[in-house]
Design a protein around this motif. Sequence first.
Motif, PDB file in Angstrom:
ATOM      1  N   VAL A   1       0.846  -1.185   0.000  1.00 50.08           N
ATOM      2  CA  VAL A   1       0.000   0.000   0.000  1.00 50.08           C
ATOM      3  C   VAL A   1       0.883   1.237   0.000  1.00 50.08           C
ATOM      4  N   ALA A   2       0.576   2.151  -0.890  1.00 52.88           N
ATOM      5  CA  ALA A   2       1.278   3.434  -0.932  1.00 52.88           C
ATOM      6  C   ALA A   2       0.436   4.476  -0.202  1.00 52.88           C
ATOM      7  N   SER A   3       1.096   5.311   0.586  1.00 53.73           N
ATOM      8  CA  SER A   3       0.355   6.274   1.402  1.00 53.73           C
ATOM      9  C   SER A   3      -0.149   7.460   0.597  1.00 53.73           C
ATOM     10  N   GLY A   4       0.304   7.609  -0.635  1.00 52.23           N
ATOM     11  CA  GLY A   4      -0.120   8.705  -1.479  1.00 52.23           C
ATOM     12  C   GLY A   4      -0.187   8.260  -2.932  1.00 52.23           C
ATOM     13  N   SER A   5      -0.385   9.235  -3.789  1.00 59.12           N
ATOM     14  CA  SER A   5      -0.513   8.935  -5.203  1.00 59.12           C
ATOM     15  C   SER A   5       0.826   8.515  -5.797  1.00 59.12           C
ATOM     16  N   ILE A   6       0.780   7.432  -6.552  1.00 56.66           N
ATOM     17  CA  ILE A   6       1.967   6.965  -7.266  1.00 56.66           C
ATOM     18  C   ILE A   6       1.676   6.872  -8.751  1.00 56.66           C
ATOM     19  N   PHE A   7       0.570   7.493  -9.153  1.00 56.60           N
ATOM     20  CA  PHE A   7       0.145   7.376 -10.538  1.00 56.60           C
ATOM     21  C   PHE A   7       1.085   8.103 -11.490  1.00 56.60           C
ATOM     22  N   ASN A   8       1.865   9.065 -10.969  1.00 52.10           N
ATOM     23  CA  ASN A   8       2.768   9.789 -11.848  1.00 52.10           C
ATOM     24  C   ASN A   8       4.014   8.985 -12.200  1.00 52.10           C
ATOM     25  N   PHE A   9       4.177   7.823 -11.568  1.00 54.84           N
ATOM     26  CA  PHE A   9       5.259   6.934 -11.940  1.00 54.84           C
ATOM     27  C   PHE A   9       4.768   5.993 -13.042  1.00 54.84           C
ATOM     28  N   ASN A  10       5.679   5.200 -13.595  1.00 45.81           N
ATOM     29  CA  ASN A  10       5.307   4.335 -14.720  1.00 45.81           C
ATOM     30  C   ASN A  10       4.558   3.083 -14.289  1.00 45.81           C
ATOM     31  N   GLY A  11       4.727   2.699 -13.040  1.00 47.11           N
ATOM     32  CA  GLY A  11       4.097   1.479 -12.550  1.00 47.11           C
ATOM     33  C   GLY A  11       4.767   1.049 -11.267  1.00 47.11           C
ATOM     34  N   MET A  12       4.599  -0.216 -10.924  1.00 46.38           N
ATOM     35  CA  MET A  12       5.145  -0.719  -9.671  1.00 46.38           C
ATOM     36  C   MET A  12       5.873  -2.040  -9.902  1.00 46.38           C
ATOM     37  N   GLY A  13       6.779  -2.315  -9.000  1.00 47.08           N
ATOM     38  CA  GLY A  13       7.484  -3.580  -9.067  1.00 47.08           C
ATOM     39  C   GLY A  13       7.572  -4.245  -7.717  1.00 47.08           C
TER      40      GLY A  13
ATOM     41  N   ASN B   1      -3.065   2.544  -5.996  1.00 43.06           N
ATOM     42  CA  ASN B   1      -2.187   2.820  -4.875  1.00 43.06           C
ATOM     43  C   ASN B   1      -1.907   1.551  -4.090  1.00 43.06           C
ATOM     44  N   LYS B   2      -2.344   0.401  -4.627  1.00 43.82           N
ATOM     45  CA  LYS B   2      -2.049  -0.881  -4.030  1.00 43.82           C
ATOM     46  C   LYS B   2      -1.553  -1.826  -5.121  1.00 43.82           C
ATOM     47  N   VAL B   3      -0.595  -2.638  -4.766  1.00 49.13           N
ATOM     48  CA  VAL B   3      -0.108  -3.650  -5.684  1.00 49.13           C
ATOM     49  C   VAL B   3      -0.020  -4.970  -4.934  1.00 49.13           C
TER      50      VAL B   3
ATOM     51  N   TYR C   1      10.510  -9.450   0.899  1.00 54.18           N
ATOM     52  CA  TYR C   1       9.887  -8.931  -0.313  1.00 54.18           C
ATOM     53  C   TYR C   1       9.509  -7.466  -0.122  1.00 54.18           C
ATOM     54  N   TYR C   2       9.816  -6.671  -1.143  1.00 57.25           N
ATOM     55  CA  TYR C   2       9.558  -5.238  -1.123  1.00 57.25           C
ATOM     56  C   TYR C   2       8.825  -4.825  -2.391  1.00 57.25           C
ATOM     57  N   CYS C   3       8.169  -3.680  -2.310  1.00 59.54           N
ATOM     58  CA  CYS C   3       7.605  -3.083  -3.516  1.00 59.54           C
ATOM     59  C   CYS C   3       8.224  -1.703  -3.686  1.00 59.54           C
ATOM     60  N   ASN C   4       8.190  -1.219  -4.910  1.00 57.79           N
ATOM     61  CA  ASN C   4       8.630   0.137  -5.173  1.00 57.79           C
ATOM     62  C   ASN C   4       8.143   0.547  -6.547  1.00 57.79           C
ATOM     63  N   VAL C   5       8.239   1.829  -6.816  1.00 58.49           N
ATOM     64  CA  VAL C   5       7.778   2.350  -8.088  1.00 58.49           C
ATOM     65  C   VAL C   5       8.772   2.030  -9.186  1.00 58.49           C
ATOM     66  N   LEU C   6       8.299   2.072 -10.413  1.00 58.88           N
ATOM     67  CA  LEU C   6       9.171   1.917 -11.567  1.00 58.88           C
ATOM     68  C   LEU C   6       9.686   3.297 -11.934  1.00 58.88           C
ATOM     69  N   SER C   7      10.875   3.588 -11.522  1.00 62.60           N
ATOM     70  CA  SER C   7      11.442   4.907 -11.756  1.00 62.60           C
ATOM     71  C   SER C   7      12.940   4.824 -11.526  1.00 62.60           C
ATOM     72  N   THR C   8      13.674   5.713 -12.178  1.00 61.34           N
ATOM     73  CA  THR C   8      15.111   5.765 -11.907  1.00 61.34           C
ATOM     74  C   THR C   8      15.367   6.227 -10.485  1.00 61.34           C
ATOM     75  N   ASN C   9      14.419   6.953  -9.926  1.00 57.99           N
ATOM     76  CA  ASN C   9      14.528   7.395  -8.531  1.00 57.99           C
ATOM     77  C   ASN C   9      13.451   6.695  -7.716  1.00 57.99           C
ATOM     78  N   SER C  10      13.835   5.660  -7.009  1.00 59.95           N
ATOM     79  CA  SER C  10      12.853   4.905  -6.248  1.00 59.95           C
ATOM     80  C   SER C  10      12.414   5.696  -5.019  1.00 59.95           C
ATOM     81  N   LEU C  11      11.266   5.344  -4.510  1.00 60.64           N
ATOM     82  CA  LEU C  11      10.810   5.881  -3.244  1.00 60.64           C
ATOM     83  C   LEU C  11      11.594   5.217  -2.108  1.00 60.64           C
ATOM     84  N   PRO C  12      11.574   5.803  -0.920  1.00 63.09           N
ATOM     85  CA  PRO C  12      12.233   5.126   0.203  1.00 63.09           C
ATOM     86  C   PRO C  12      11.660   3.719   0.377  1.00 63.09           C
ATOM     87  N   TRP C  13      12.542   2.768   0.601  1.00 65.47           N
ATOM     88  CA  TRP C  13      12.094   1.391   0.732  1.00 65.47           C
ATOM     89  C   TRP C  13      11.339   1.193   2.040  1.00 65.47           C
ATOM     90  N   GLY C  14      10.301   0.380   1.982  1.00 65.28           N
ATOM     91  CA  GLY C  14       9.569   0.027   3.181  1.00 65.28           C
ATOM     92  C   GLY C  14      10.324  -1.022   3.980  1.00 65.28           C
TER      93      GLY C  14
END
Length: 115
Positions: A23-35, A76-78, A93-106
């Motif tokens: 679960v992401a606490s905010g919008s992640i739609f501006n990224f390309n997706g999730m991994g 906002n959930k994967v 196991y972790y999730c993160n956005v598809l981006s060259t700049n990842s979000l802080p890891w959970g």
Amino acid sequence: QVRLVESGGGLVQAGGSLRLSCVASGSIFNFNGMGWYRQAPGKQRERIALITWAGSTNYADSVQGRFTISTDNAKNKVYLQMNSLKPEDTAVYYCNVLSTNSLPWGQGTQVTVSS
């Protein structure tokens, strides 16, 4: 800043199934997706599955045919459905956005598969 929280891990016998959630606490739609990523003891973190907001998915060879990644409509959930688990799937196991700049890891979620 957006926080990522993973859950759903646990101890399971080989051949069993688990469903992980992120679960992401905010919008992640501006990224390309999730991994989904995983890190086994003594090994580097690796990406094992991804999904784009266009609906494309891709899997590492090691999980192809056994794991399925999906998102909810709000994006906002994967999820990661893991079937036919093997002892070598044991990892955090972790999730993160598809981006060259990842979000802080959970904190990740531990999956342990016993033989």
